[in-house]
Motif scaffolding. Structure first.
Motif, PDB file in Angstrom:
ATOM      1  N   GLU A  21     -15.390  16.339   4.204  1.00  0.00           N
ATOM      2  CA  GLU A  21     -14.798  17.574   3.663  1.00  0.00           C
ATOM      3  C   GLU A  21     -13.632  17.246   2.735  1.00  0.00           C
ATOM      4  N   TYR A  22     -12.875  16.236   3.077  1.00  0.00           N
ATOM      5  CA  TYR A  22     -11.789  15.792   2.197  1.00  0.00           C
ATOM      6  C   TYR A  22     -12.354  15.113   0.956  1.00  0.00           C
ATOM      7  N   PHE A  23     -13.343  14.226   1.157  1.00  0.00           N
ATOM      8  CA  PHE A  23     -13.915  13.483   0.044  1.00  0.00           C
ATOM      9  C   PHE A  23     -14.551  14.405  -1.000  1.00  0.00           C
ATOM     10  N   GLU A  24     -15.041  15.544  -0.557  1.00  0.00           N
ATOM     11  CA  GLU A  24     -15.706  16.477  -1.466  1.00  0.00           C
ATOM     12  C   GLU A  24     -14.808  17.665  -1.808  1.00  0.00           C
ATOM     13  N   GLY A  25     -13.517  17.563  -1.471  1.00  0.00           N
ATOM     14  CA  GLY A  25     -12.607  18.689  -1.639  1.00  0.00           C
ATOM     15  C   GLY A  25     -12.004  18.806  -3.025  1.00  0.00           C
ATOM     16  N   GLU A  26     -10.999  19.657  -3.108  1.00  0.00           N
ATOM     17  CA  GLU A  26     -10.335  19.968  -4.376  1.00  0.00           C
ATOM     18  C   GLU A  26      -9.196  19.008  -4.709  1.00  0.00           C
ATOM     19  N   GLY A  27      -8.942  18.066  -3.837  1.00  0.00           N
ATOM     20  CA  GLY A  27      -7.857  17.128  -4.067  1.00  0.00           C
ATOM     21  C   GLY A  27      -8.372  15.728  -4.320  1.00  0.00           C
ATOM     22  N   VAL A  28      -7.451  14.788  -4.248  1.00  0.00           N
ATOM     23  CA  VAL A  28      -7.781  13.374  -4.398  1.00  0.00           C
ATOM     24  C   VAL A  28      -7.461  12.677  -3.078  1.00  0.00           C
ATOM     25  N   CYS A  29      -8.332  11.771  -2.658  1.00  0.00           N
ATOM     26  CA  CYS A  29      -8.151  11.047  -1.399  1.00  0.00           C
ATOM     27  C   CYS A  29      -7.684   9.627  -1.680  1.00  0.00           C
ATOM     28  N   LEU A  30      -6.654   9.224  -0.961  1.00  0.00           N
ATOM     29  CA  LEU A  30      -6.141   7.860  -1.011  1.00  0.00           C
ATOM     30  C   LEU A  30      -6.301   7.322   0.414  1.00  0.00           C
ATOM     31  N   VAL A  31      -7.205   6.363   0.600  1.00  0.00           N
ATOM     32  CA  VAL A  31      -7.604   5.915   1.933  1.00  0.00           C
ATOM     33  C   VAL A  31      -7.173   4.472   2.161  1.00  0.00           C
ATOM     34  N   GLU A  32      -6.225   4.275   3.091  1.00  0.00           N
ATOM     35  CA  GLU A  32      -5.800   2.925   3.453  1.00  0.00           C
ATOM     36  C   GLU A  32      -6.711   2.381   4.550  1.00  0.00           C
ATOM     37  N   ASP A  61       1.967  19.936  -3.132  1.00  0.00           N
ATOM     38  CA  ASP A  61       2.921  20.452  -4.126  1.00  0.00           C
ATOM     39  C   ASP A  61       2.823  19.767  -5.490  1.00  0.00           C
ATOM     40  N   GLY A  62       1.745  19.025  -5.738  1.00  0.00           N
ATOM     41  CA  GLY A  62       1.586  18.340  -7.021  1.00  0.00           C
ATOM     42  C   GLY A  62       0.496  18.949  -7.875  1.00  0.00           C
ATOM     43  N   ARG A  63       0.141  18.258  -8.935  1.00  0.00           N
ATOM     44  CA  ARG A  63      -0.912  18.693  -9.855  1.00  0.00           C
ATOM     45  C   ARG A  63      -2.237  18.896  -9.125  1.00  0.00           C
ATOM     46  N   LEU A  64      -2.526  18.020  -8.167  1.00  0.00           N
ATOM     47  CA  LEU A  64      -3.696  18.119  -7.299  1.00  0.00           C
ATOM     48  C   LEU A  64      -3.237  17.870  -5.870  1.00  0.00           C
ATOM     49  N   PRO A  65      -3.932  18.435  -4.879  1.00  0.00           N
ATOM     50  CA  PRO A  65      -3.615  18.058  -3.505  1.00  0.00           C
ATOM     51  C   PRO A  65      -3.911  16.569  -3.294  1.00  0.00           C
ATOM     52  N   LEU A  66      -3.057  15.910  -2.535  1.00  0.00           N
ATOM     53  CA  LEU A  66      -3.261  14.506  -2.178  1.00  0.00           C
ATOM     54  C   LEU A  66      -3.533  14.433  -0.691  1.00  0.00           C
ATOM     55  N   TYR A  67      -4.663  13.817  -0.339  1.00  0.00           N
ATOM     56  CA  TYR A  67      -5.008  13.577   1.057  1.00  0.00           C
ATOM     57  C   TYR A  67      -4.830  12.082   1.301  1.00  0.00           C
ATOM     58  N   LYS A  79       0.823  -1.210   0.000  1.00  0.00           N
ATOM     59  CA  LYS A  79       0.000   0.000   0.000  1.00  0.00           C
ATOM     60  C   LYS A  79       0.859   1.264   0.000  1.00  0.00           C
ATOM     61  N   THR A  80       1.916   1.275   0.801  1.00  0.00           N
ATOM     62  CA  THR A  80       2.786   2.456   0.846  1.00  0.00           C
ATOM     63  C   THR A  80       3.554   2.605  -0.462  1.00  0.00           C
ATOM     64  N   THR A  81       3.989   1.521  -1.043  1.00  0.00           N
ATOM     65  CA  THR A  81       4.666   1.562  -2.347  1.00  0.00           C
ATOM     66  C   THR A  81       3.727   2.155  -3.394  1.00  0.00           C
ATOM     67  N   PHE A  82       2.478   1.705  -3.397  1.00  0.00           N
ATOM     68  CA  PHE A  82       1.487   2.234  -4.326  1.00  0.00           C
ATOM     69  C   PHE A  82       1.308   3.737  -4.092  1.00  0.00           C
ATOM     70  N   SER A  83       1.195   4.124  -2.834  1.00  0.00           N
ATOM     71  CA  SER A  83       1.002   5.535  -2.485  1.00  0.00           C
ATOM     72  C   SER A  83       2.162   6.396  -2.963  1.00  0.00           C
ATOM     73  N   LYS A  84       3.371   5.884  -2.828  1.00  0.00           N
ATOM     74  CA  LYS A  84       4.545   6.632  -3.296  1.00  0.00           C
ATOM     75  C   LYS A  84       4.506   6.828  -4.810  1.00  0.00           C
ATOM     76  N   GLY A  85       4.178   5.782  -5.550  1.00  0.00           N
ATOM     77  CA  GLY A  85       4.077   5.887  -6.993  1.00  0.00           C
ATOM     78  C   GLY A  85       2.964   6.825  -7.419  1.00  0.00           C
ATOM     79  N   PHE A  86       1.855   6.791  -6.686  1.00  0.00           N
ATOM     80  CA  PHE A  86       0.723   7.663  -6.974  1.00  0.00           C
ATOM     81  C   PHE A  86       1.130   9.128  -6.766  1.00  0.00           C
ATOM     82  N   ALA A  87       1.798   9.400  -5.667  1.00  0.00           N
ATOM     83  CA  ALA A  87       2.257  10.767  -5.382  1.00  0.00           C
ATOM     84  C   ALA A  87       3.227  11.248  -6.462  1.00  0.00           C
ATOM     85  N   GLU A  88       4.142  10.380  -6.869  1.00  0.00           N
ATOM     86  CA  GLU A  88       5.083  10.740  -7.940  1.00  0.00           C
ATOM     87  C   GLU A  88       4.324  11.081  -9.222  1.00  0.00           C
TER      88      GLU A  88
END
Length: 158
Positions: A94-105, A70-76, A40-49
């Motif tokens: 508020e996060y789910f409906e926000g301006e970024g993308v949510c990655l939920v483990e 600091d990316g194209r979209l905020p990552l939560y 999951k953390t490996t996936f998250s790192k690749g997603f952030a990149e």
């Protein structure tokens, strides 16, 4: 729609995650499920990149939510493992409906709080040390479209 890949190592997992990150839009919610050590953390790192985030990404185990802006979209990036018994509300919607993308483990622990539409990503270890099965399960029309786009992706780097 479901999509499944078998990856031969962390680099392939990161490539899939980075490709997905290039397709997400504000308000997208992705859930990550898998045992400890499933990647999951490996996936998250690749997603952030893939979002262009330059900060080091690690599991937010003790803070529940880490924000990367600091990316194209905020990552939560959320790890809700310790929220199973939590009584308090921390404003996830508020996060789910926000301006970024949510990655939920560990999202299954807060399933009633999840939006009705999201992309469930399940990661399973195999008998081979570095190999993983990644399954994308679209919950809703938006994520069906995302899966159709991802279906075209060659994760092996060829």
């Amino acid at each position: 729609m479901k999509l499944t890949w078998t990856t031969k190592g962390a680099d392939e997992t990161k490539r899939i995650a980075a490709a997905l990150a290039k397709l997400v839009m504000p308000g997208d919610v992705l859930t990550l499920e898998g045992d400890l050590g499933a990647g999951k953390t490996t996936f998250s790192k690749g997603f952030a990149e893939g979002l262009g985030i330059t900060r080091i990404v690690n599991s937010p185990t003790f803070t529940i939510i880490k924000e990367y802006t600091d990316g194209r979209l905020p990552l939560y990036h959320m790890d809700v493992y310790r929220m199973e018994d939590a009584e308090e509300e921390i404003g996830l919607e508020e996060y789910f409906e926000g301006e970024g993308v949510c990655l939920v483990e560990w999202a299954h622990l807060i399933e009633p709080q999840l939006p009705s539409s999201y992309l469930k990503i399940e990661m399973l270890r195999t008998e081979r040390e570095e190999e993983r099965h990644l399954t994308f399960d679209a919950k809703g029309e938006r994520y069906e479209t995302l899966c159709k786009e991802m279906k075209k992706f060659d994760h092996t780097g060829h």
